[in-house]
Motif scaffolding. Structure first.
Motif, mmCIF file in Angstrom:
data_model
loop_
_atom_site.group_PDB
_atom_site.id
_atom_site.type_symbol
_atom_site.label_atom_id
_atom_site.label_comp_id
_atom_site.label_asym_id
_atom_site.label_seq_id
_atom_site.Cartn_x
_atom_site.Cartn_y
_atom_site.Cartn_z
ATOM 1 N N ASP A 93 0.832 -1.195 0.000
ATOM 2 C CA ASP A 93 0.000 0.000 0.000
ATOM 3 C C ASP A 93 0.875 1.257 0.000
ATOM 4 N N VAL A 94 1.905 1.261 0.825
ATOM 5 C CA VAL A 94 2.833 2.395 0.871
ATOM 6 C C VAL A 94 3.605 2.489 -0.446
ATOM 7 N N TYR A 95 4.030 1.346 -0.967
ATOM 8 C CA TYR A 95 4.766 1.377 -2.232
ATOM 9 C C TYR A 95 3.900 1.939 -3.362
ATOM 10 N N ARG A 132 10.749 9.778 -0.898
ATOM 11 C CA ARG A 132 11.700 9.394 0.165
ATOM 12 C C ARG A 132 10.993 9.243 1.511
ATOM 13 N N GLN A 133 10.016 10.105 1.768
ATOM 14 C CA GLN A 133 9.234 9.995 3.011
ATOM 15 C C GLN A 133 8.448 8.681 3.027
ATOM 16 N N TYR A 134 7.839 8.366 1.894
ATOM 17 C CA TYR A 134 7.124 7.097 1.800
ATOM 18 C C TYR A 134 8.080 5.929 2.014
ATOM 19 N N TYR A 135 9.278 6.043 1.450
ATOM 20 C CA TYR A 135 10.236 4.950 1.573
ATOM 21 C C TYR A 135 10.657 4.736 3.033
ATOM 22 N N VAL A 136 10.796 5.807 3.797
ATOM 23 C CA VAL A 136 11.119 5.663 5.226
ATOM 24 C C VAL A 136 10.049 4.823 5.907
ATOM 25 N N ASN A 137 8.795 5.109 5.608
ATOM 26 C CA ASN A 137 7.681 4.330 6.165
ATOM 27 C C ASN A 137 7.741 2.885 5.675
ATOM 28 N N LEU A 138 8.057 2.708 4.403
ATOM 29 C CA LEU A 138 8.170 1.368 3.822
ATOM 30 C C LEU A 138 9.248 0.559 4.549
ATOM 31 N N ILE A 190 10.275 0.948 7.646
ATOM 32 C CA ILE A 190 9.788 0.628 9.002
ATOM 33 C C ILE A 190 8.879 -0.592 8.955
ATOM 34 N N ILE A 191 7.962 -0.600 8.005
ATOM 35 C CA ILE A 191 7.041 -1.738 7.867
ATOM 36 C C ILE A 191 7.825 -2.992 7.495
#
Length: 154
Positions: free
Chosen positions: A81-83, A118-124, A126-127
């Motif tokens: 979902d984040v990706y 890049r912000q999304y990738y940080v979350n990715l 973590i997950i």
């Protein structure tokens, strides 16, 4: 199928997940990555293919709480979902014209879009870390199960 076979497939699926995340990192770092090399759908990546087929056998392990597989599934779904957000930034843009394609000009993204990716990738990440922790727990549980029990499941 014996325990080593099942463990080998679990480890291969875990490795495929790690490679998937690395490809997403390459993408946000500006490396040209093919659109279809990082599946958006959680059932199309190699980990998802394993999880929704052979991985389901592990639901029957007596020392594997149902919550474990549910958590893995939820984390894996959230990861994709984040990706999807990253994918939309890089690949769901209006395509350039004929001459841009002919001369190899690729679609560019704005700086603010790259920052958002890049912000999304940080979350990715973590997950992904949490998902890998759950996969490692599953692997330890599988190691603890007697060989005979594995043969009963398969």
């Amino acid at each position: 199928m014996d325990k080593e076979h099942v463990l080998g497939h679990l480890r291969a699926a875990k490795s495929a997940h790690i490679k998937w995340v690395q490809k997403a990192k390459l993408l946000i770092n500006g490396i040209d990555v093919k659109e279809d090399s990082i599946p958006v759908d959680s059932t199309e990546c190699k980990f998802g293919q394993w999880f929704y087929s052979e991985g389901q056998i592990l639901n029957a392990l007596s020392n594997n709480p149902v919550e474990c597989m549910v958590k893995i599934e939820r984390l894996h779904f959230n990861l994709h979902d984040v990706y999807m957000n990253i994918f939309n930034i890089y690949f769901n843009k209006p395509k350039d014209g004929f001459f841009a394609k002919l001369f190899g000009k690729k679609n560019s993204i704005e700086d603010y879009e790259a920052d958002k990716a890049r912000q999304y990738y940080v979350n990715l990440e973590i997950i992904s870390k949490e998902l890998l922790e759950e996969i490692n727990r599953l692997e330890r549980r599988l190691i603890a199960v007697p060989e005979e029990r594995i043969k009963e499941l398969v």
